[in-house]
Design a protein around this motif. Sequence first.
Motif, PDB file in Angstrom:
ATOM      1  N   MET B   1       0.845  -1.190   0.000  1.00 15.32           N
ATOM      2  CA  MET B   1       0.000   0.000   0.000  1.00 15.32           C
ATOM      3  C   MET B   1       0.881   1.242   0.000  1.00 15.32           C
ATOM      4  SD  MET B   1      -1.558   2.560   1.874  1.00 15.32           S
ATOM      5  CE  MET B   1      -0.642   2.160   3.348  1.00 15.32           C
ATOM      6  N   ILE B   2       0.779   2.000  -1.086  1.00 16.23           N
ATOM      7  CA  ILE B   2       1.580   3.218  -1.217  1.00 16.23           C
ATOM      8  C   ILE B   2       0.686   4.415  -0.888  1.00 16.23           C
ATOM      9  CG2 ILE B   2       2.879   4.672  -2.834  1.00 16.23           C
ATOM     10  CD1 ILE B   2       3.573   2.020  -4.312  1.00 16.23           C
ATOM     11  N   PRO B   3       1.026   5.189   0.154  1.00 15.31           N
ATOM     12  CA  PRO B   3       0.116   6.253   0.587  1.00 15.31           C
ATOM     13  C   PRO B   3      -0.017   7.405  -0.404  1.00 15.31           C
ATOM     14  CG  PRO B   3       2.129   6.255   1.909  1.00 15.31           C
ATOM     15  CD  PRO B   3       2.182   5.044   1.046  1.00 15.31           C
ATOM     16  N   SER B   4       1.089   7.787  -1.040  1.00 14.10           N
ATOM     17  CA  SER B   4       1.002   8.980  -1.885  1.00 14.10           C
ATOM     18  C   SER B   4       0.467   8.622  -3.270  1.00 14.10           C
ATOM     19  CB  SER B   4       2.381   9.622  -1.991  1.00 14.10           C
ATOM     20  OG  SER B   4       3.326   8.661  -2.414  1.00 14.10           O
ATOM     21  N   ARG B   5      -0.145   9.596  -3.887  1.00 10.40           N
ATOM     22  CA  ARG B   5      -0.639   9.395  -5.257  1.00 10.40           C
ATOM     23  C   ARG B   5       0.426   9.876  -6.229  1.00 10.40           C
ATOM     24  NH1 ARG B   5      -7.130  10.198  -4.999  1.00 10.40           N
ATOM     25  NH2 ARG B   5      -7.338   9.138  -3.013  1.00 10.40           N
ATOM     26  N   ARG B  43       6.577   2.906   2.507  1.00 13.29           N
ATOM     27  CA  ARG B  43       6.880   3.503   3.813  1.00 13.29           C
ATOM     28  C   ARG B  43       6.663   5.006   3.806  1.00 13.29           C
ATOM     29  NH1 ARG B  43      11.694   0.183   3.514  1.00 13.29           N
ATOM     30  NH2 ARG B  43      12.769   2.026   2.778  1.00 13.29           N
ATOM     31  N   ASP B  45       8.746   7.029   2.463  1.00 11.64           N
ATOM     32  CA  ASP B  45      10.051   7.678   2.556  1.00 11.64           C
ATOM     33  C   ASP B  45      10.301   8.605   1.372  1.00 11.64           C
ATOM     34  OD1 ASP B  45      10.447   6.382   4.894  1.00 11.64           O
ATOM     35  OD2 ASP B  45      11.859   4.897   4.129  1.00 11.64           O
ATOM     36  N   ARG B  47       8.018  10.557  -1.976  1.00 16.37           N
ATOM     37  CA  ARG B  47       6.676  10.820  -2.504  1.00 16.37           C
ATOM     38  C   ARG B  47       6.780  11.468  -3.871  1.00 16.37           C
ATOM     39  NH1 ARG B  47       3.034  11.632   2.474  1.00 16.37           N
ATOM     40  NH2 ARG B  47       4.265  10.611   4.043  1.00 16.37           N
ATOM     41  N   SER B 190      19.714 -11.901   5.915  1.00 14.59           N
ATOM     42  CA  SER B 190      20.552 -10.703   6.040  1.00 14.59           C
ATOM     43  C   SER B 190      21.000 -10.162   4.687  1.00 14.59           C
ATOM     44  CB  SER B 190      21.780 -11.057   6.882  1.00 14.59           C
ATOM     45  OG  SER B 190      22.839 -10.159   6.694  1.00 14.59           O
ATOM     46  N   TRP B 191      21.099  -8.838   4.635  1.00 11.01           N
ATOM     47  CA  TRP B 191      21.803  -8.240   3.514  1.00 11.01           C
ATOM     48  C   TRP B 191      23.271  -8.666   3.599  1.00 11.01           C
ATOM     49  CZ3 TRP B 191      19.005  -3.456   5.517  1.00 11.01           C
ATOM     50  CH2 TRP B 191      17.862  -3.203   4.743  1.00 11.01           C
ATOM     51  N   GLU B 258      22.628  -0.829  10.318  1.00 13.25           N
ATOM     52  CA  GLU B 258      21.943  -1.496  11.425  1.00 13.25           C
ATOM     53  C   GLU B 258      22.508  -2.891  11.684  1.00 13.25           C
ATOM     54  OE1 GLU B 258      20.677  -0.402   8.641  1.00 13.25           O
ATOM     55  OE2 GLU B 258      18.868   0.793   8.932  1.00 13.25           O
TER      56      GLU B 258
END
Lengths: 789, 293
Positions: B1-5, B43, B45, B47, B190-191, B258
């Motif tokens: 689900m991508i929030p921005s259009r 996410r 991150d 848009r 793991s990456w 990380e």
Amino acid sequence: MTESLVGAPVRKHDGDVYLTGRATFANDISLPGMVHLAIVRSPHPHARILGIDLEAASLQPGFVDALTGEQAAESVDPIPHALDPANLGGNHADVRCLALGKVVYAGEPVAAVVAATEGDARAAAGAVTVRYEPLPLVLDAEEALAEGAPLLYEEWGTNVVIGGSIGADDFDEVAQSADRVLDGELRIHRGTSAPIEPRCYLAEWNSREELLTFTGTTQNPHPLRSTLAAALRLPERQIRVVAPRQGGSFGLKMYAHPEEILVCVLARMLGRPVKWMEDRRECMLAGGREQVHRFDVAFDEDGRVRALRDRAISDHGAVAPGHGWGMAFVNALTIPTGYAIEHCHVRYTVVATNKGPWVGVRPFGKDAAALVMERVMELVADTTGLDPAEVRRRNFVPAGAFPYVTSSGLELDSGDYVGLLEQALERLDYAGARAEQAAMRGEGRYLGIGLGFELTPEGGDIPGALVGGTDTTTVKMDPSGLVTVLTGVTSPGGGNDTGIAQIVADAIGVELTSVTVVQGDSSLCPYGFGNISSRSLVAGGGAAALAAADLAERLRIVAASMLHSEPSQVAIRRGMATLADDPSKAVPVPAVAHAVYTLGYILGPGVEPSLESTRTYRPSNIRHLPDEHGRIQPFSTFPNALHAAVVEVDPETGIVELRRHVVVHDCGTIVNPGLVDGQVRGGVAMGAGAALGEELSYGATGSLLAEGFKTYLMLRASDLPPIELEHQVTPSPFSFLGAKGAGEAGFAGALSAVFNAVNDAIRPLGARLDRTPASAPNVLEAIQAAWAG
Amino acid sequence: MIPSRFAYAAPESAEAAVALLAEDPDGGRVLGGGTWVVPELSRGDSRPRLVVDLRRAGLAGIRARAGRVHVGAMCTYADLLASDVVAQRLPLLRIMAQGVTGGRQILGQGTVGGSLVAARPSSDAPGAVVALGGEAVIACATGERRCPALELLAGAMETTLGQDEILVGFEFPAEAAGVGYVKLKRGVSSWPIATAACLIQLDEGGRWSSVSLVLGGVAPTPVEVDLGGLLGTEPDGEAISAGARLAGTAVTEPWTDELAPGEYRASVAGPVARRALELACADAIGRKAADGS
């Protein structure tokens, strides 16, 4: 011969529903007019909220409404604490569904935005502007205890949430007569529950009837109803809580989350159904496990431990109204696990820091107890030169000593811990493994063998809290002979409903297929405590057995009339009521059921003409009145296991390969071996994952670095060797059927065994790891420190 | 689900993609396989107003011509694994693709060009492409430009691509060589923490005539280890140790994320390099023996 369903590896009665994708999870539910909630979360770990501007958000596509903490506070009270530390001498903090005035962790809900779709809601939430005044932060429990540390809750004058001690403080006295003493430190990292299905809540307000229906991922529908009622200022009778099928819970889905309240507030405010689906990043905010233990051990040359003193500092993160801090208490209570150490003193201090709060996580503090005790056994073996298995053998509570009261006051029900050890060592071929280890060291390869005993006190019943070891079940049979079971215990997906169906089918004498189990509906099911503390089968199943026996009794009386015999002569098996002395005389159960409802005046004048019974199962060995030492006994069963792990450590890279994992498990009588094995294997994977690297790490600025499964490294199937699982059965004399529960099995022992194995592997390098996880960077650092030192 | 259009375009050529990007002053987001960009969009991150999907741009071919091999930027790892040309001429790419984390979904979705343009330090493909001497072929407003693959990478998550440029693919010299590839990671999910890709050629006398050793994951961009001083020596244990030592000291700006701190990556660079050198030497000697027989 009777084929008993109890004990049979029956498949999940609804497994086909899951396998064919027909199972309805919370997020599968859509209601007409439903809108979606997204939450604006603080990017700051500690800050004052100066202002919230919703203007830009309100112009976003699909925007419906928004709510700030100040607005919410007008109609919503703070979330009642499930276990308020203040009631036990700790500090109280109000926690609301949206922060009021200031935030105390990055990720704390600050505002709520509702829009037409989930995407619109998230986009609009992104357009909310919040002005903050950042405050000094503290991300380490010991720093938070220091003089002058930033305070999360200024009115406390401290960051200590609660502190206390368990056991007599007589270490120094005992140590004087012991041959030796040692001390140690153990740092345990922050972890989380990470179920495959994050949380999802859907609330619907029926304004005509003034009824609120909450549907969502919860382990405890009834206690959640009580919580919602208090926060929303609604009578409980106006609230229905429904828990659909769930993709795991592991403690995360216990009650008292801000989002549970938020969907309800907004649904009531808007008159439209409101849904919230947690994303993985949000799910990772729920912390647990992070502790520092410092211990002193007094022991004799023969390896017998005389006394233990442990100081545990828990990095709780922000205060939450849930059960999280209770893990520190259970941790202290569980020490010294299954070892007969008469003098143990554990002081626990729960500290607030600017991290996401502790939320219940399997196995609820019993993991740290195991890890501390298993480290102690290894260190005693190291110091005395005795074999680590022998040290355990000499310290375990002997098989003949049960019921055994530990130094913390727990009354261990039954067990044979030495038996577990011998069985595990045999399965492993311990001598062979040690020989292989020696041979490989000659080739410059570093094999490690680690043991880990776990004791998981279960059936927890906390006085004054809606956390009970009892539960209630209704069993009813309709006139066609079909059985419906309504129980207060819930299933997170592990399948206790199948186990309960087996118990009922056996107790009445009908086929498993004629039994339906209904769980997770506060309006349909008797008041119950849901799934917590591995008690669902013992409590819900125990109550079901009592109720089913009531039905069976009535059926036998009526069947006896139908067969012109005596009730004592009637046996009901596989749906037929048959005379014991003349098997040719039989009547099908549906005919008997029909007769109970319709021919009672003829066939059963002395029998209540109903086939419905509600019974409560109460374990007999819970004790809430303190003994002469002030100790209570809040757990009813004590499943246990012994794990043996073999690892290989690459000394150049610190990479750990788990080569073998043996576990011998004892949860008393096993109702369904398939379900128990599933719990144990899952627990082993989770515990080994915690040992090797699943870590919720925070950056220096207080933001969570683990935000998904590429940064929170859960084990994949191919990381694990085949788990070699065996059982020992020592039925509990106190519980129904002798069962003890298995919902938290596997984790603590696997964590301990794998961690000990890594230490065993690097010992010849002069290295020692005193903190978890045994991740490659940590292991290599320990090896390099040994070389440098 | 991508929030921005956002606006979505799937142009049918690199030129068309370049034209679309040139028209968008805010900078569209280019979708290769989407294994990084789609989660990033989900996410919230980034848009972007425009997403340019290259799936129809015809950039997924693998061609051998005039002694060189061209690999299209949109080749998935599964494409690499299915290609006979890759198996025979670029075995290092094949080995790299076999070790990509994420199962069939990622193998079928992730692209070699996307991996380079995402420029994530903890990624498999960049080190291997650089080790193979890949030359980036880039479509731009004026037609086409080329640069060594390493020059495509400006830093962690940063490339030298212009806002209206598209990576078309790579051209590899694809000379026969002994191959070694070692990947260190913390677990199956793991990456990569550190990778070492190594190509070795031996002369008539069995001495090193060319050595390419590239470390991935240990620094913001792949690290080329200069082993020129070892050319002409026997590929024995001593030479390999010398090469590994050089690799260890080549990591001057170790990458921290990380999963592992920079100190760890710097520490394991040497051992990982040594293992790759050993594999490549053994492979080169094996090839030579096979050629001679």
